[in-house]
Design an enzyme around this catalytic site. Structure first.
Site, PDB file in Angstrom:
ATOM      1  CE  LYS A 172     -48.038 -11.031 -43.122  1.00  0.00           C
ATOM      2  NZ  LYS A 172     -46.737 -11.807 -42.491  1.00  0.00           N
ATOM      3  CG  ASP A 220     -44.525  -9.662 -40.144  1.00  0.00           C
ATOM      4  OD1 ASP A 220     -45.047 -10.214 -39.198  1.00  0.00           O
ATOM      5  OD2 ASP A 220     -44.933  -9.909 -41.293  1.00  0.00           O
TER       6      ASP A 220
HETATM    7  P1  NAP Z   1     -44.340 -16.017 -49.012  1.00  0.00           P
HETATM    8  O1  NAP Z   1     -44.607 -14.530 -49.336  1.00  0.00           O
HETATM    9  O2  NAP Z   1     -45.268 -16.922 -49.749  1.00  0.00           O
HETATM   10  O3  NAP Z   1     -42.870 -16.342 -49.246  1.00  0.00           O
HETATM   11  C1  NAP Z   1     -42.405 -17.532 -49.126  1.00  0.00           C
HETATM   12  C2  NAP Z   1     -41.110 -17.788 -49.696  1.00  0.00           C
HETATM   13  O4  NAP Z   1     -40.432 -18.966 -49.659  1.00  0.00           O
HETATM   14  C3  NAP Z   1     -40.700 -17.490 -51.046  1.00  0.00           C
HETATM   15  O5  NAP Z   1     -39.561 -16.957 -51.400  1.00  0.00           O
HETATM   16  C4  NAP Z   1     -40.946 -18.562 -51.965  1.00  0.00           C
HETATM   17  O6  NAP Z   1     -40.212 -19.091 -52.899  1.00  0.00           O
HETATM   18  C5  NAP Z   1     -40.045 -19.740 -50.580  1.00  0.00           C
HETATM   19  N1  NAP Z   1     -40.606 -21.152 -50.664  1.00  0.00           N
HETATM   20  C6  NAP Z   1     -41.684 -21.697 -50.663  1.00  0.00           C
HETATM   21  N2  NAP Z   1     -41.540 -23.066 -50.514  1.00  0.00           N
HETATM   22  C7  NAP Z   1     -40.433 -23.280 -50.739  1.00  0.00           C
HETATM   23  C8  NAP Z   1     -39.564 -24.477 -51.044  1.00  0.00           C
HETATM   24  N3  NAP Z   1     -40.399 -25.654 -50.910  1.00  0.00           N
HETATM   25  N4  NAP Z   1     -38.525 -24.449 -51.098  1.00  0.00           N
HETATM   26  C9  NAP Z   1     -37.753 -23.255 -51.183  1.00  0.00           C
HETATM   27  N5  NAP Z   1     -38.397 -22.212 -51.154  1.00  0.00           N
HETATM   28  C10 NAP Z   1     -39.804 -22.220 -51.089  1.00  0.00           C
HETATM   29  O7  NAP Z   1     -44.626 -16.372 -47.360  1.00  0.00           O
HETATM   30  P2  NAP Z   1     -44.028 -15.509 -46.166  1.00  0.00           P
HETATM   31  O8  NAP Z   1     -45.432 -14.637 -45.976  1.00  0.00           O
HETATM   32  O9  NAP Z   1     -42.990 -14.778 -46.478  1.00  0.00           O
HETATM   33  O10 NAP Z   1     -44.097 -16.435 -44.851  1.00  0.00           O
HETATM   34  C11 NAP Z   1     -43.069 -17.284 -45.109  1.00  0.00           C
HETATM   35  C12 NAP Z   1     -42.640 -17.920 -43.760  1.00  0.00           C
HETATM   36  O11 NAP Z   1     -42.516 -16.910 -42.725  1.00  0.00           O
HETATM   37  C13 NAP Z   1     -43.813 -18.930 -43.225  1.00  0.00           C
HETATM   38  O12 NAP Z   1     -43.467 -20.129 -42.833  1.00  0.00           O
HETATM   39  C14 NAP Z   1     -44.630 -18.176 -42.051  1.00  0.00           C
HETATM   40  O13 NAP Z   1     -44.805 -18.883 -41.147  1.00  0.00           O
HETATM   41  C15 NAP Z   1     -43.339 -17.402 -41.699  1.00  0.00           C
HETATM   42  N6  NAP Z   1     -43.635 -16.094 -40.843  1.00  0.00           N
HETATM   43  C16 NAP Z   1     -43.648 -16.063 -39.670  1.00  0.00           C
HETATM   44  C17 NAP Z   1     -43.927 -15.006 -38.916  1.00  0.00           C
HETATM   45  C18 NAP Z   1     -43.900 -14.911 -37.343  1.00  0.00           C
HETATM   46  O14 NAP Z   1     -44.262 -13.944 -36.708  1.00  0.00           O
HETATM   47  N7  NAP Z   1     -42.969 -15.652 -36.962  1.00  0.00           N
HETATM   48  C19 NAP Z   1     -44.451 -13.733 -39.529  1.00  0.00           C
HETATM   49  C20 NAP Z   1     -44.519 -13.811 -41.243  1.00  0.00           C
HETATM   50  C21 NAP Z   1     -44.273 -14.947 -41.521  1.00  0.00           C
HETATM   51  P3  NAP Z   1     -41.343 -18.683 -54.272  1.00  0.00           P
HETATM   52  O15 NAP Z   1     -41.317 -17.107 -54.521  1.00  0.00           O
HETATM   53  O16 NAP Z   1     -40.208 -19.438 -55.592  1.00  0.00           O
HETATM   54  O17 NAP Z   1     -42.518 -19.436 -54.388  1.00  0.00           O
END
Ligand code: NAP
Length: 515
Positions: free
Chosen positions: A305, A342
């Site tokens: 993304k 999003d």
């Molecule tokens: P991302 O860019 O990888 O960001 C993930 C975030 O979560 C980062 O801040 C990361 O921290 C943190 N994190 C990861 N593992 C963790 C843990 N064990 N404990 C605490 N914090 C943790 O991913 P993303 O694209 O933002 O996606 C995140 C979530 O949003 C996913 O579950 C996805 O399914 C959901 N999502 C849903 C939709 C929808 O349409 N419903 C759309 C987009 C995303 P660090 O930076 O320290 O690694």
């Protein structure tokens, strides 16, 4: 372009492969609900006795009159299960012909070992596919063309009717080179193998391949798309040069629900378009294939993304501010234009449940989704607090939206109108995890952006405390519907699209419960 099909009306070939007669028969019955062309992988049957019973049953059922049956008894050397020599292989194929199979598939290695036996099969009245497999690689450009010419010459000399070339592809560019082998030919089956080639497999028939293989249950080669999906979801036999191609790029991608969402929309509005899953490791490989595949637009998911932004010609101002793009439109001369839906998804999921302006919202996480949520809510007039395991990331995002960063230890003493989980904590398969404990949920509403499962541990904890809950499914549907409308320029059939996704998730959850 192929004119008349060698295999009758149905060019999607269901692959039936099982260890026992009973399972083989079940698969055969399931296959004929979707297609009238079926390959029987007889080498999968576990014993001579199972084989005997299966062939006797086949002969009695007279399937061959209604269905084009292809018999395959693949030797281990060519990726099958039969461990003995060519003589034994050909003897079984003859029995399959006698039981009603109109076609046999024989690998080049067997033909080279025993040309005399092959001619014998011609006399038995069967039509024959000469097949070549390379499970390790696709030869380089000139090598692939040479290989194809050599196979076609051998096939002609030995009286074969069709040639199949299946090679492992490690890039989209390779899978396109394999597909090109079938261009303008009636009797070439071009099969790009490997997980990267899944989308190319769906386009095989459009590119002129005489057949496209799809397993009924168990994949017999890497990257195959199940028969029911190939026929019903992707309508692979209906795709033509006018079909507009859309898709989603990501890594991993096989569990994406976006193909269900978008293809349902196309079918409901009778639009000649298809939406494919592209496993993309290197963005450059995909971007180079956009024009060749005729891609009109695509969705972007983890982990591309943010990186996709540097490949765009232009970008919506808000997406640029968020620093992440999940929707791309391909405009004239292959120009790429990016959006972030999003953002729209978050607003649509939340605004019907709470007034955003004047509210105080806590966001967990500081990644891509958290950025879209934070910008959406801050622009909507909410006071946004960010809590992330790395404080400096939380602070950076908080600065960008003029919000505050908040440490986890402070949460028990704070109150919010809503808490939004934008971390993957609690996502399948780690469904017993929650990013917060019950006593940290001091709020009126909890929104989890995760939609697998629909009721996460966090939402269960919230519901247990009488707090209103919102699943990530609402956001997923809203962001996808916004994409569809950007591409199509008309209202999406929301209800049909939503029902299809909910049904797919239910099937998945049921399947998991059974295990
Ligand atoms: P991302 O860019 O990888 O960001 C993930 C975030 O979560 C980062 O801040 C990361 O921290 C943190 N994190 C990861 N593992 C963790 C843990 N064990 N404990 C605490 N914090 C943790 O991913 P993303 O694209 O933002 O996606 C995140 C979530 O949003 C996913 O579950 C996805 O399914 C959901 N999502 C849903 C939709 C929808 O349409 N419903 C759309 C987009 C995303 P660090 O930076 O320290 O690694």
């Amino acid at each position: 372009m192929a004119t008349e099909s060698l295999f009758g009306e149905d060019r999607i070939c269901g692959v039936v492969a099982a260890r026992t007669t009973r399972e083989m028969w079940q698969q055969l019955r399931a296959a004929v609900r979707d297609t009238r062309t079926v390959e029987l992988r007889l080498d999968w049957l576990k014993s001579e006795q199972e084989l005997q019973v299966f062939l006797a049953r086949l002969r009695r059922a007279k399937f061959g009159r209604r269905v084009t049956l292809i018999a395959t008894y693949r030797r281990i050397e060519a990726g099958g299960h039969f461990s003995k020599g060519v003589t034994g292989q050909l003897a079984v194929l003859r029995r399959a012909i006698a039981a009603g199979c109109e076609w046999i598939d024989l690998e080049i290695e067997s033909v080279q070992a025993s040309a005399g036996f092959t001619r014998g099969l011609c006399f038995a009245g069967a039509r024959q596919i000469l097949s070549f497999h390379d499970f390790a690689k696709t030869p380089k450009k000139s090598g692939l063309a040479r290989l194809s010419r050599r196979l076609e010459r051998t096939a002609k000399a030995a009286g074969f009717d069709a040639v199949k070339i299946a090679t492992r592809c490690d890039s989209i560019a390779e899978s396109l080179r394999v597909l090109a082998l079938a261009h303008g030919k009636r009797n070439v089956i071009a099969v790009p193998m490997g997980e990267i080639a899944t989308s190319a497999r769906i386009l095989m028939l459009r590119e002129g391949s005489a057949l496209a293989y799809a397993p009924v249950e168990v994949a017999t080669a890497p990257g195959q798309v199940p028969l029911a999906e190939m026929t019903r979801l992707y309508r692979a036999n209906k795709l033509d040069r006018q079909t507009r191609v859309y898709g989603v790029i990501g890594d991993p991608i096989e569990h994406s629900l976006s193909p269900v969402l978008h293809n349902t929309g196309f079918a409901a509005r009778r639009v000649n378009a298809v939406y494919l899953p592209f496993l993309v490791r290197y963005l450059g490989d995909f971007v180079a294939a956009i024009e060749l595949l005729g891609i009109a637009g695509f969705s972007v998911t983890i982990p591309h993304k943010e990186h996709i932004v540097r490949y765009l010609d232009d970008c919506d101002a808000l997406a640029a501010q968020i620093g992440a793009v999940n929707t791309v439109v391909v405009r004239g001369q292959g120009k790429l234009f990016g959006y972030n839906t999003d953002y729209v998804g978050v607003l649509r999921a939340l605004e019907r449940r709470m007034p955003i302006a004047g509210s105080r919202v806590l966001i967990l996480g500081a990644g891509g989704a958290a950025r879209a949520v934070a910008f959406a809510l801050a622009r909507g007039g909410a006071a946004v607090a960010i809590c992330a395991r790395r404080m400096e990331r939380a602070q950076r995002l908080a600065r960008a939206i003029r919000g505050e960063a908040i440490p986890r230890r402070a949460l028990r003493h704070e109150f919010f109108d809503a808490i939004v989980n934008a971390t993957p904590v609690g996502m399948h398969p780690q469904t017993s995890d929650s990013p917060l404990e019950g006593r940290e949920l001091n709020c009126r509403l909890v929104f989890d952006t995760i939609y697998r499962p629909q009721r996460t541990k966090l939402l269960q904890l919230a519901a247990g405390r009488g707090i209103e809950t919102v699943s990530g499914l609402d956001m997923f549907l809203a962001q996808g519907i916004a994409q569809w409308e950007i591409w199509m320029g008309e209202r999406a059939p929301e209800a049909a699209m939503g029902r299809a996704v909910v049904a797919a998730l239910r099937r998945e959850e049921k399947g998991r419960d059974k295990k």
